[in-house]
Scaffold this motif. Structure first.
Motif, short mmCIF file in Angstrom:
data_model
loop_
_atom_site.label_atom_id
_atom_site.label_comp_id
_atom_site.label_asym_id
_atom_site.label_seq_id
_atom_site.Cartn_x
_atom_site.Cartn_y
_atom_site.Cartn_z
N MET A 44 -23.53 1.32 0.57
CA MET A 44 -22.73 2.45 0.17
C MET A 44 -21.47 2.57 0.98
SD MET A 44 -23.90 6.39 -0.08
CE MET A 44 -22.94 7.34 1.04
N ASP A 45 -21.53 2.14 2.22
CA ASP A 45 -20.39 2.31 3.11
C ASP A 45 -19.42 1.13 3.09
OD1 ASP A 45 -22.61 3.92 5.36
OD2 ASP A 45 -21.02 4.86 4.20
N ASN A 46 -19.76 0.07 2.34
CA ASN A 46 -18.91 -1.11 2.32
C ASN A 46 -17.79 -0.93 1.31
OD1 ASN A 46 -20.43 -2.43 4.24
ND2 ASN A 46 -21.83 -3.29 2.73
N TRP A 47 -16.75 -0.26 1.71
CA TRP A 47 -15.67 0.10 0.82
C TRP A 47 -14.57 -0.95 0.84
CZ3 TRP A 47 -14.91 3.88 -2.60
CH2 TRP A 47 -15.78 4.96 -2.57
N ASP A 48 -14.61 -1.96 0.05
CA ASP A 48 -13.49 -2.86 -0.18
C ASP A 48 -12.60 -3.00 1.05
OD1 ASP A 48 -11.50 -4.36 -1.37
OD2 ASP A 48 -10.48 -2.62 -2.20
N PRO A 49 -13.11 -3.57 2.16
CA PRO A 49 -12.36 -3.59 3.41
C PRO A 49 -11.13 -4.49 3.39
CG PRO A 49 -14.34 -4.90 3.63
CD PRO A 49 -14.44 -4.21 2.30
N LEU A 50 -11.06 -5.40 2.42
CA LEU A 50 -9.93 -6.34 2.39
C LEU A 50 -8.86 -5.82 1.45
CD1 LEU A 50 -11.91 -9.70 2.27
CD2 LEU A 50 -10.95 -8.52 4.26
N ALA A 51 -7.87 -5.19 2.00
CA ALA A 51 -6.78 -4.66 1.18
C ALA A 51 -5.88 -5.80 0.74
CB ALA A 51 -5.97 -3.63 1.97
N PRO A 52 -5.24 -5.69 -0.43
CA PRO A 52 -4.33 -6.73 -0.89
C PRO A 52 -3.20 -6.95 0.10
CG PRO A 52 -4.84 -5.19 -2.66
CD PRO A 52 -5.39 -4.61 -1.40
N ALA A 53 -2.74 -8.21 0.20
CA ALA A 53 -1.69 -8.53 1.16
C ALA A 53 -0.37 -7.88 0.78
CB ALA A 53 -1.51 -10.05 1.24
N THR A 54 -0.12 -7.76 -0.54
CA THR A 54 1.13 -7.18 -1.02
C THR A 54 0.82 -5.96 -1.86
OG1 THR A 54 2.17 -9.35 -1.06
CG2 THR A 54 3.23 -7.60 -2.34
N ARG A 55 1.48 -4.85 -1.55
CA ARG A 55 1.19 -3.62 -2.26
C ARG A 55 2.36 -3.12 -3.09
NH1 ARG A 55 -1.35 -0.22 2.76
NH2 ARG A 55 -3.39 -1.18 2.81
N LYS A 56 3.51 -3.68 -2.91
CA LYS A 56 4.69 -3.13 -3.55
C LYS A 56 4.54 -3.13 -5.06
CE LYS A 56 7.99 -4.32 0.09
NZ LYS A 56 8.23 -2.92 0.43
N ALA A 57 4.84 -1.98 -5.66
CA ALA A 57 4.79 -1.85 -7.11
C ALA A 57 6.13 -2.32 -7.67
CB ALA A 57 4.54 -0.40 -7.49
N GLU A 58 6.14 -3.46 -8.34
CA GLU A 58 7.38 -4.03 -8.85
C GLU A 58 7.80 -3.36 -10.15
OE1 GLU A 58 6.81 -8.19 -9.16
OE2 GLU A 58 6.59 -8.51 -7.00
N ALA A 59 6.85 -2.81 -10.91
CA ALA A 59 7.18 -2.17 -12.16
C ALA A 59 7.84 -0.83 -11.92
CB ALA A 59 5.92 -2.00 -13.00
N CYS A 64 1.39 10.26 -13.57
CA CYS A 64 2.14 10.63 -12.37
C CYS A 64 3.22 11.66 -12.70
CB CYS A 64 2.79 9.41 -11.72
SG CYS A 64 1.63 8.22 -11.02
N SER A 65 3.51 12.51 -11.72
CA SER A 65 4.54 13.53 -11.86
C SER A 65 5.30 13.65 -10.55
CB SER A 65 3.91 14.89 -12.19
OG SER A 65 3.04 14.81 -13.30
N GLY A 66 6.50 14.20 -10.62
CA GLY A 66 7.28 14.45 -9.41
C GLY A 66 7.96 13.21 -8.88
N ASP A 67 8.74 13.42 -7.84
CA ASP A 67 9.52 12.33 -7.24
C ASP A 67 9.02 12.02 -5.83
OD1 ASP A 67 11.29 12.21 -9.47
OD2 ASP A 67 12.33 13.97 -8.68
N VAL A 68 9.21 10.78 -5.44
CA VAL A 68 8.84 10.36 -4.09
C VAL A 68 9.97 10.71 -3.14
CG1 VAL A 68 8.19 8.44 -2.61
CG2 VAL A 68 7.42 8.49 -4.98
N ALA A 69 9.68 11.53 -2.14
CA ALA A 69 10.66 11.86 -1.11
C ALA A 69 10.43 10.96 0.09
CB ALA A 69 10.53 13.32 -0.71
N ARG A 122 -0.43 0.35 -7.46
CA ARG A 122 0.55 0.55 -8.55
C ARG A 122 1.32 1.86 -8.40
NH1 ARG A 122 4.08 1.27 -11.23
NH2 ARG A 122 4.46 0.79 -13.44
N VAL A 123 0.65 2.94 -8.05
CA VAL A 123 1.32 4.24 -8.06
C VAL A 123 1.96 4.61 -6.73
CG1 VAL A 123 -0.26 5.07 -9.85
CG2 VAL A 123 -0.73 5.62 -7.44
N ALA A 124 1.52 3.97 -5.65
CA ALA A 124 2.05 4.33 -4.33
C ALA A 124 2.76 3.19 -3.63
CB ALA A 124 0.93 4.86 -3.44
N GLY A 125 2.43 1.96 -3.98
CA GLY A 125 3.05 0.83 -3.29
C GLY A 125 2.77 0.89 -1.80
N ASP A 126 3.81 0.83 -0.99
CA ASP A 126 3.65 0.87 0.46
C ASP A 126 3.71 2.29 1.03
OD1 ASP A 126 3.31 -1.83 0.87
OD2 ASP A 126 5.46 -2.23 0.97
N ASN A 127 3.85 3.28 0.17
CA ASN A 127 3.90 4.66 0.65
C ASN A 127 2.53 5.13 1.11
OD1 ASN A 127 6.71 5.57 0.07
ND2 ASN A 127 6.13 5.00 -2.02
#
Length: 301
Positions: A30-45, A65-70, A135-140
């Motif tokens: 239950m505690d093994n939460w996908d520990p290997l995050a993708p190397a690249t997160r940037k959302a190109e779309a 999604c709503s609103g703008d990224v500040a 996809r929705v946050a990229g590197d944020n």
């Protein structure tokens, strides 16, 4: 017990569903939460605005999604409870979107997303969440705000993703020991509505639910010192369960306190006029808590 009240109680208790697979299901898995995050997160779309289908791990996932990224501000991601979908969160997302970048998504088996191909585990559910965040946050940075089952998922996910998750808001989140709580509170010898409630929950724990998630209890792991707000309901609706209601309320409250261990900077509050759906009954409480955590997360960067 009136049918409407019974449905509310069942939804609240059954919203705990988020576990390991049907086979080899234990607290460690239950505690093994996908520990290997993708190397690249940037959302190109292009940034998502409104509802949109995206592909994650070969499955179609409905996001909005709503609103703008500040600059310097985290993206708020809302996680719905069991039996709900992002549509239930639409009003909350609209309000938050006036000042924050906020997204939500339907988990597999919920809303307009694909059905799961088979039994889901914490790992597979976590991988879908990771794909959505890519996809929705990229590197944020991200603040996760979850209701009930969504709160359980958020609190289990954050410790293994401290590089990304910078804050949590848990709205009447399913306790980390819900299976034990309900099976100890309602004995097998119970009859009537209480026995029916127990049977329904046991079935859901085993994966008999739209998301095909199976739940086992597990310890609360630390996500460091990220800002965390835990909000519990103030209207004791669980007390309506014949004979065992008051003890269920006590166990639920104790479960909310257990979530405080997820961070060295966490606090517990009560939405005094709210039942289980805090963001519906007292939306201002939810909005203010989420904005506080998002602001604190931004300030600590």
């Amino acid at each position: 017990m009136p049918r409407r009240l019974k449905a509310t109680v069942v939804a609240a208790l059954c919203i705990t569903v988020a576990g390991a697979g049907l086979a080899g299901c234990d607290s460690d898995s239950m505690d093994n939460w996908d520990p290997l995050a993708p190397a690249t997160r940037k959302a190109e779309a292009a940034p998502i605005s409104g509802p949109q289908k995206i592909e994650v791990a070969g499955r179609s996932v409905n996001v909005s999604c709503s609103g703008d990224v500040a600059e310097g501000e985290p993206v708020v991601v809302l996680l719905h409870g069991a039996g709900d979908g992002l549509d239930k969160l639409a009003a909350l997302q609209k309000t938050l979107g006036e000042k924050n970048r906020v997204c939500s998504y339907d988990r597999l088996g919920s809303g307009a997303s694909d059905q799961p191909e088979g039994p889901q585990s914490f790992s597979s559910t976590g991988k879908i969440l990771t794909g959505v965040l890519d996809r929705v946050a990229g590197d944020n940075p991200v603040v996760l705000a979850g209701h009930s089952l969504g709160g359980l998922i958020a609190a289990r996910y954050a410790p293994a993703h401290q590089d990304r998750v910078k804050g949590l808001v848990l709205m009447d989140a399913t306790p980390p020991t819900m299976v034990e709580d309900i099976t100890k509170t309602i004995p097998k010898s119970a009859t009537g509505p209480a026995a029916e409630l127990l049977a329904q929950n046991v079935a859901i724990f085993r994966g008999e639910n739209p998301e095909k998630l199976v739940i086992t209890d597990g310890k609360v792991r630390s996500a460091g010192d990220i800002p965390v707000e835990v909000i519990k309901h103030g209207q004791p609706y669980l007390a309506a369960v014949p004979t065992y209601g008051p003890r269920l309320e006590q166990a639920w409250t104790a479960g909310q306190r257990k979530w405080l261990a997820v961070s060295g900077s966490s606090k517990l509050s009560t939405a005094e006029k709210s039942g289980h759906y805090i963001y519906v009954d007292q939306p201002d409480v939810a909005v203010q808590a989420i904005r506080r955590v998002a602001s604190q997360a931004a300030g600590e960067r």
